[in-house]
Design a protein around this motif. Structure first.
Motif, PDB file in Angstrom:
ATOM      1  N   ALA A  20       0.848  -1.199   0.000  1.00 52.16           N
ATOM      2  CA  ALA A  20       0.000   0.000   0.000  1.00 52.16           C
ATOM      3  C   ALA A  20       0.882   1.248   0.000  1.00 52.16           C
ATOM      4  CB  ALA A  20      -0.923   0.004   1.213  1.00 52.16           C
ATOM      5  N   PHE A  21       1.953   1.221   0.794  1.00 56.57           N
ATOM      6  CA  PHE A  21       2.862   2.371   0.782  1.00 56.57           C
ATOM      7  C   PHE A  21       3.541   2.484  -0.581  1.00 56.57           C
ATOM      8  CE2 PHE A  21       6.788   4.688   1.475  1.00 56.57           C
ATOM      9  CZ  PHE A  21       6.254   5.858   2.004  1.00 56.57           C
ATOM     10  N   GLY A  22       3.860   1.339  -1.178  1.00 55.21           N
ATOM     11  CA  GLY A  22       4.437   1.347  -2.532  1.00 55.21           C
ATOM     12  C   GLY A  22       3.500   2.006  -3.531  1.00 55.21           C
ATOM     13  N   TYR A  58       7.372   7.493   5.198  1.00 51.61           N
ATOM     14  CA  TYR A  58       7.027   6.173   5.737  1.00 51.61           C
ATOM     15  C   TYR A  58       7.227   6.135   7.246  1.00 51.61           C
ATOM     16  CZ  TYR A  58       6.815   1.133   6.356  1.00 51.61           C
ATOM     17  OH  TYR A  58       6.477  -0.125   6.776  1.00 51.61           O
ATOM     18  N   GLN A  59       8.373   6.678   7.695  1.00 53.02           N
ATOM     19  CA  GLN A  59       8.674   6.669   9.119  1.00 53.02           C
ATOM     20  C   GLN A  59       7.719   7.555   9.917  1.00 53.02           C
ATOM     21  OE1 GLN A  59      12.782   7.897   8.918  1.00 53.02           O
ATOM     22  NE2 GLN A  59      13.533   5.791   8.796  1.00 53.02           N
ATOM     23  N   PHE A  64       0.964  11.552  10.760  1.00 56.31           N
ATOM     24  CA  PHE A  64       0.101  12.307   9.845  1.00 56.31           C
ATOM     25  C   PHE A  64      -1.309  12.300  10.417  1.00 56.31           C
ATOM     26  CE2 PHE A  64      -2.798  12.209   6.073  1.00 56.31           C
ATOM     27  CZ  PHE A  64      -2.650  13.552   5.736  1.00 56.31           C
ATOM     28  N   GLU A  65      -1.785  13.491  10.776  1.00 58.45           N
ATOM     29  CA  GLU A  65      -3.073  13.604  11.457  1.00 58.45           C
ATOM     30  C   GLU A  65      -4.250  13.784  10.515  1.00 58.45           C
ATOM     31  OE1 GLU A  65      -2.476  16.840  14.132  1.00 58.45           O
ATOM     32  OE2 GLU A  65      -1.040  15.725  15.348  1.00 58.45           O
ATOM     33  N   GLY A  66      -3.985  14.095   9.258  1.00 58.15           N
ATOM     34  CA  GLY A  66      -5.059  14.286   8.307  1.00 58.15           C
ATOM     35  C   GLY A  66      -5.718  15.654   8.390  1.00 58.15           C
ATOM     36  N   LYS A  67      -5.081  16.597   9.097  1.00 62.26           N
ATOM     37  CA  LYS A  67      -5.632  17.952   9.185  1.00 62.26           C
ATOM     38  C   LYS A  67      -5.493  18.690   7.852  1.00 62.26           C
ATOM     39  CE  LYS A  67      -4.848  18.466  14.122  1.00 62.26           C
ATOM     40  NZ  LYS A  67      -4.120  19.194  15.168  1.00 62.26           N
ATOM     41  N   THR A  72      -0.185  17.885   0.654  1.00 59.70           N
ATOM     42  CA  THR A  72       0.353  19.097   1.281  1.00 59.70           C
ATOM     43  C   THR A  72       1.392  18.719   2.326  1.00 59.70           C
ATOM     44  OG1 THR A  72      -1.742  20.233   0.931  1.00 59.70           O
ATOM     45  CG2 THR A  72      -0.261  21.177   2.572  1.00 59.70           C
ATOM     46  N   TRP A  73       1.066  17.738   3.131  1.00 66.04           N
ATOM     47  CA  TRP A  73       1.995  17.259   4.155  1.00 66.04           C
ATOM     48  C   TRP A  73       3.275  16.723   3.500  1.00 66.04           C
ATOM     49  CZ3 TRP A  73       3.301  12.039   5.578  1.00 66.04           C
ATOM     50  CH2 TRP A  73       3.967  11.921   6.805  1.00 66.04           C
ATOM     51  N   MET A  74       3.110  15.957   2.433  1.00 65.69           N
ATOM     52  CA  MET A  74       4.253  15.382   1.741  1.00 65.69           C
ATOM     53  C   MET A  74       5.095  16.473   1.068  1.00 65.69           C
ATOM     54  SD  MET A  74       4.283  12.216  -0.945  1.00 65.69           S
ATOM     55  CE  MET A  74       3.184  13.088  -2.021  1.00 65.69           C
ATOM     56  N   TYR A  75       4.438  17.503   0.473  1.00 62.53           N
ATOM     57  CA  TYR A  75       5.174  18.636  -0.097  1.00 62.53           C
ATOM     58  C   TYR A  75       6.060  19.265   0.965  1.00 62.53           C
ATOM     59  CZ  TYR A  75       2.330  19.174  -4.401  1.00 62.53           C
ATOM     60  OH  TYR A  75       1.734  19.015  -5.606  1.00 62.53           O
ATOM     61  N   ARG A  76       5.532  19.394   2.160  1.00 61.57           N
ATOM     62  CA  ARG A  76       6.303  20.003   3.252  1.00 61.57           C
ATOM     63  C   ARG A  76       7.523  19.150   3.571  1.00 61.57           C
ATOM     64  NH1 ARG A  76       7.194  24.881   5.516  1.00 61.57           N
ATOM     65  NH2 ARG A  76       7.900  24.583   7.620  1.00 61.57           N
TER      66      ARG A  76
END
Length: 191
Positions: A20-22, A58-59, A64-67, A72-76
């Protein structure tokens, strides 16, 4: 390949499903690499930064809270990864990469002249973006090409909302000036 919503893969990855992460990696690898390349201006460094970004994602997936949206979180994360690399090497931020992707239309719908004109415009915009300050280039890229909101850009860059708006305004103005200069130089070269 058709992908499901990010939340589906996130939940499975949190439960230990590496496939799933892949899928998340496959879905977003181009985007992460593109941002890294725009910041680092080196393909090998951008590839390493993209890989390191996905390791950190991944770590940190459990935090990740989903806020905000996952992207967007990944861009950061990729922004911080590249900024850290640039701080280590004390190089100035610069941005490259084609900002105008080739159309997804089949070639038989476009004649040769249209293809040539589109490619010339894309090359001209790329040159114009390269002449912008790094802050203006990233904000224009995130706003227009990745279609992120001002609030999402604030979250990614850590700048204030008013600063992002100023960078967008100045970036548009400077891009227009750059494109005018570049197009007049190209016209003179044709004569």
């Amino acid at each position: 390949m058709q992908f499901l919503e990010d939340n589906h893969y996130i939940e499975l990855a949190r439960q230990g499903d590496t496939k799933a992460f892949g899928s998340l990696v496959q879905k977003h690898q181009r985007l992460v690499y593109t941002l890294a390349l725009r910041m680092l201006k080196n393909t090998e460094e951008a590839q390493e930064a993209a890989q390191d970004t996905f390791v950190k994602v991944y770590q940190s997936l459990g935090s990740f809270e989903g806020k905000s949206k996952f992207t967007t979180w990944m861009y950061r994360v990729v922004y911080n990864e590249c900024a850290g690399r640039l701080r280590k090497t004390k190089r100035q931020l610069t941005w490259i990469e084609d900002l105008m992707e080739k159309s997804g239309e089949p070639a038989d719908f476009l004649d040769g002249l249209e293809i040539l004109q589109r490619d010339e415009r894309a090359a001209l915009v790329k040159k114009g973006i390269e002449l912008l300050t790094p802050a203006e280039a990233v904000v224009l890229t995130l706003f227009y090409f990745e279609e992120l909101s001002i609030k999402e850009i604030v979250s990614i860059t850590g700048h204030t909302e008013s600063n992002v708006k100023v960078q967008l305004f100045r970036g548009r103005k400077h891009l227009e000036e750059n494109l005018k200069k570049l197009s007049s130089k190209e016209l003179i070269g044709l004569l």
